[in-house]
Design an enzyme around this catalytic site. Sequence first.
Site, PDB file in Angstrom:
ATOM      1  N   ASP A 134     -10.600   3.985  -1.191  1.00 39.06           N
ATOM      2  CA  ASP A 134     -11.251   2.999  -0.321  1.00 39.06           C
ATOM      3  C   ASP A 134     -12.769   2.991  -0.496  1.00 39.06           C
ATOM      4  O   ASP A 134     -13.400   4.049  -0.547  1.00 39.06           O
ATOM      5  CB  ASP A 134     -10.939   3.311   1.147  1.00 39.06           C
ATOM      6  CG  ASP A 134      -9.502   2.965   1.484  1.00 39.06           C
ATOM      7  OD1 ASP A 134      -8.698   2.772   0.555  1.00 39.06           O
ATOM      8  OD2 ASP A 134      -9.193   2.902   2.686  1.00 39.06           O
ATOM      9  N   ASP A 151       0.830  -1.204   0.000  1.00 38.71           N
ATOM     10  CA  ASP A 151       0.000   0.000   0.000  1.00 38.71           C
ATOM     11  C   ASP A 151       0.873   1.266   0.000  1.00 38.71           C
ATOM     12  O   ASP A 151       1.621   1.517   0.946  1.00 38.71           O
ATOM     13  CB  ASP A 151      -0.890  -0.054   1.256  1.00 38.71           C
ATOM     14  CG  ASP A 151      -1.988   0.961   1.242  1.00 38.71           C
ATOM     15  OD1 ASP A 151      -2.022   1.800   0.337  1.00 38.71           O
ATOM     16  OD2 ASP A 151      -2.824   0.912   2.165  1.00 38.71           O
TER      17      ASP A 151
HETATM   18  C1  GAL Z   1      -5.530   2.191   2.922  1.00 33.95           C
HETATM   19  C2  GAL Z   1      -6.017   1.048   2.066  1.00 33.95           C
HETATM   20  C3  GAL Z   1      -6.980   0.247   2.902  1.00 33.95           C
HETATM   21  C4  GAL Z   1      -6.260  -0.278   4.122  1.00 33.95           C
HETATM   22  C5  GAL Z   1      -5.608   0.871   4.890  1.00 33.95           C
HETATM   23  C6  GAL Z   1      -4.719   0.369   6.025  1.00 33.95           C
HETATM   24  O1  GAL Z   1      -4.668   2.983   2.193  1.00 33.95           O
HETATM   25  O2  GAL Z   1      -6.621   1.535   0.907  1.00 33.95           O
HETATM   26  O3  GAL Z   1      -7.536  -0.805   2.141  1.00 33.95           O
HETATM   27  O4  GAL Z   1      -5.312  -1.212   3.724  1.00 33.95           O
HETATM   28  O5  GAL Z   1      -4.841   1.679   4.042  1.00 33.95           O
HETATM   29  O6  GAL Z   1      -4.106   1.396   6.730  1.00 33.95           O
END
Ligand code: GAL
Length: 757
Positions: free
Chosen positions: A571, A508
Amino acid sequence: MKKLIILAGITALITIISCNQTKDTNTVNLETGWKFKTGDDPGFASPAFNDTSWGTIDPKTIWEDQGNKGYNGFAWYRCRVLIRSSMKNQNTASDSLQIFLGKIDDCDQVFLNGELIGENGRNIPSGSTRDDAFTKETGRWNLDRRYCLAPADPRIHWDQENTVAVRCFDQGGAGGMFGKTFAIRMTGLQDHLKFDMDSAAYIFSGDTMLSKGYSIINTTGTDQIKGEVLTEVIQCDNGVRLFSERSFIDLAPHVKINKLVAFKKAKSAPAILHVTFTEAVTNNKVDAESEVPYCLTPETSLEPRINGASVFGVRPWSPFQFKVAATGQPPLKYSATDLPEGLTINPENGIITGSLKKKAEYIVKLTVENQLGYAERDLKIVVGDVISLTPPMGWNSWNCWGLSVSDKKVRQSADAFVSTGLINHGWSYVNIDDGWEDTHDKNGNILTNYKFPNMPGLCGYVHSLGLKIGIYSSPGPKTCGGYEGSYGFEAKDAMNYASWGIDYLKYDWCSYGNIAPDPNPEQLKKPYKEMRHALRKTNRDIHYSLCQYGMGDVWTWGAEVDGNSWRTTGDIEDTWESLSAIGFSQGRCSEFSAPGRWNDPDMLVIGWVGWGPALHYTRLTPNEQYTHISLWCLLASPLLIGCDLEQLDPFTLNLITNDEVIAIDQDPLGKQAIPLRKSDDYEVWARELEDGNKALGLFNKTGKTMYVHVDMSDMKLTGKYEMRDLWKQTDLGKVRGHFEMKVMPHGARLIRLSRQN
Ligand code: GAL
């Protein structure tokens, strides 16, 4: 009552029928009529300003999606509306005029007839002057904008044209107005008497009994509210009342009463719970409703059936693990003929393990038997460079537990795959998202935090059940949750993951944004290439899931950095706005999806979700959830359940155990659906299947049930086709040329068209 609307120029025929949502009157609609211009000028606020040369815009959608890709900074929206004084007389508590402007990303100043009335969600008193400090405020983008004015406020021009001008400032990313509720109305009963239909979920007892609690709250600080409550449950297809109750309530300020509804209903019948309150003195009404869950997937047969993927990719020398997913009355006995040397199958649980040394393709015949009979199916094993030949199916901790995930919760989730039977339908990955990490030690090894005392032990446990396990990190120094990322430790991290037994990595972007603040295409790829090299050096097949929210059209280069899937959007949330905006925009990346290279429109928002320790039942209606699963399967999307698996209710379990629906997602051809028809009201999507047939999704985007018409020439289909309803698993008969189907509000039909010779 039937009302036909023929849409000129398109072949969709929409029929409005019963079971529809009701709407309040007495409202000035602000959903249309907006003009738009990027830039900034104080004169734009003035009613006298001539905006005829400006473009038009839909306030429900961010400006990036309306021809302003990548634009950050100032922009203005203007709209002219008549505000009638008759609105003032029709309400009980006519104490203010409310202007609803959806949400605004990031900051806003709102002017009525040239005068500032609100800023970043706060009301501004008459006569205030403006400055630019509002552009610095953060965290307002997700706040509903509702500005209130007293009826006597001179800024309102009653019975005349009023100019609403919105000065927006976008700090970066998505920009401008979006969301829902764009309207002007007086405060009234609906602002003072609130229904809470969502806090309690429907409870099932047996196949036909359902109950649900809801509450009514008097939110005024001063007034008593008295009147009659009519609670009804109405079956949609025949209008039959399954429950009806009238009661009188007399609510003191700030008091809430709880109500319970219990009724019998056929499992598969859609119904609506409708509550209407009629105020004693004025006869004014407010209402609320909730869709009752209905289960379309038929009972699983006791006879053996083999489910899940029919093709499996593995790299030479990598540890091989494939669980034959099968349903039927236990005990089941599993066998496989023509298994290549190096693999064995456990006859008791159907787990195939071992390793294969050479690139090759094998067709293995799987057999599953029980007392009632046996089932056979081919499994194609492809030993080569590409893994994840069908989209991964499993669970991820983020949408339920957020950063509160722990070893215990992961084990409990893995156990639930087995106890609920999910594992028998092909669900296999148990993925830990953010929140497991500690720091790197002096040797550069990543340590787990106190919530994960024994990661290899956890991986071993998950594998012993026939499941796979995933983990999460960021190419940046910190993850999005503020935990330790992989920056500078990529090789070591990959080695550690492999040594623990990890099968899936979600990687990520997060704080890598500080390292490459304004990334060009090469900078976007760089960290993903780096981790890709590190993963390839391990002797383990690790599904590589890129998560960077679609930046730089990742779908065009995700395969180049060896991603097995890539998030195409930000998200997801458990709302229709989020689901439909993400799901229906995936046509732009359809052509880039292929076996082992999947577009990922984010995880499933069904069941009990919450992104932290406090969970709530998904805010998606049952019909919206049918859209969610149908669309995600057509999109060949990774299917990652995002809810608490220990609290799987019968509806949610039924929704995710339909083998004919799942088979669309897992179709070995791996071709993502494309949209055939798109309009504000409906969409039709089609997916080519390996056997030459088609899967078709019909989606209703409106709040009313409609008939959606399909013209088979859109798919260049001539001749006769057999139609099968995949949710109900029933044949619908033969069709040629065109047909129409009833689709519930925000709902879907998923069908398969098979050529008849
Ligand atoms: C976001 C991601 C989410 C989750 C989150 C965790 O950037 O899109 O799905 O993984 O971080 O902190």
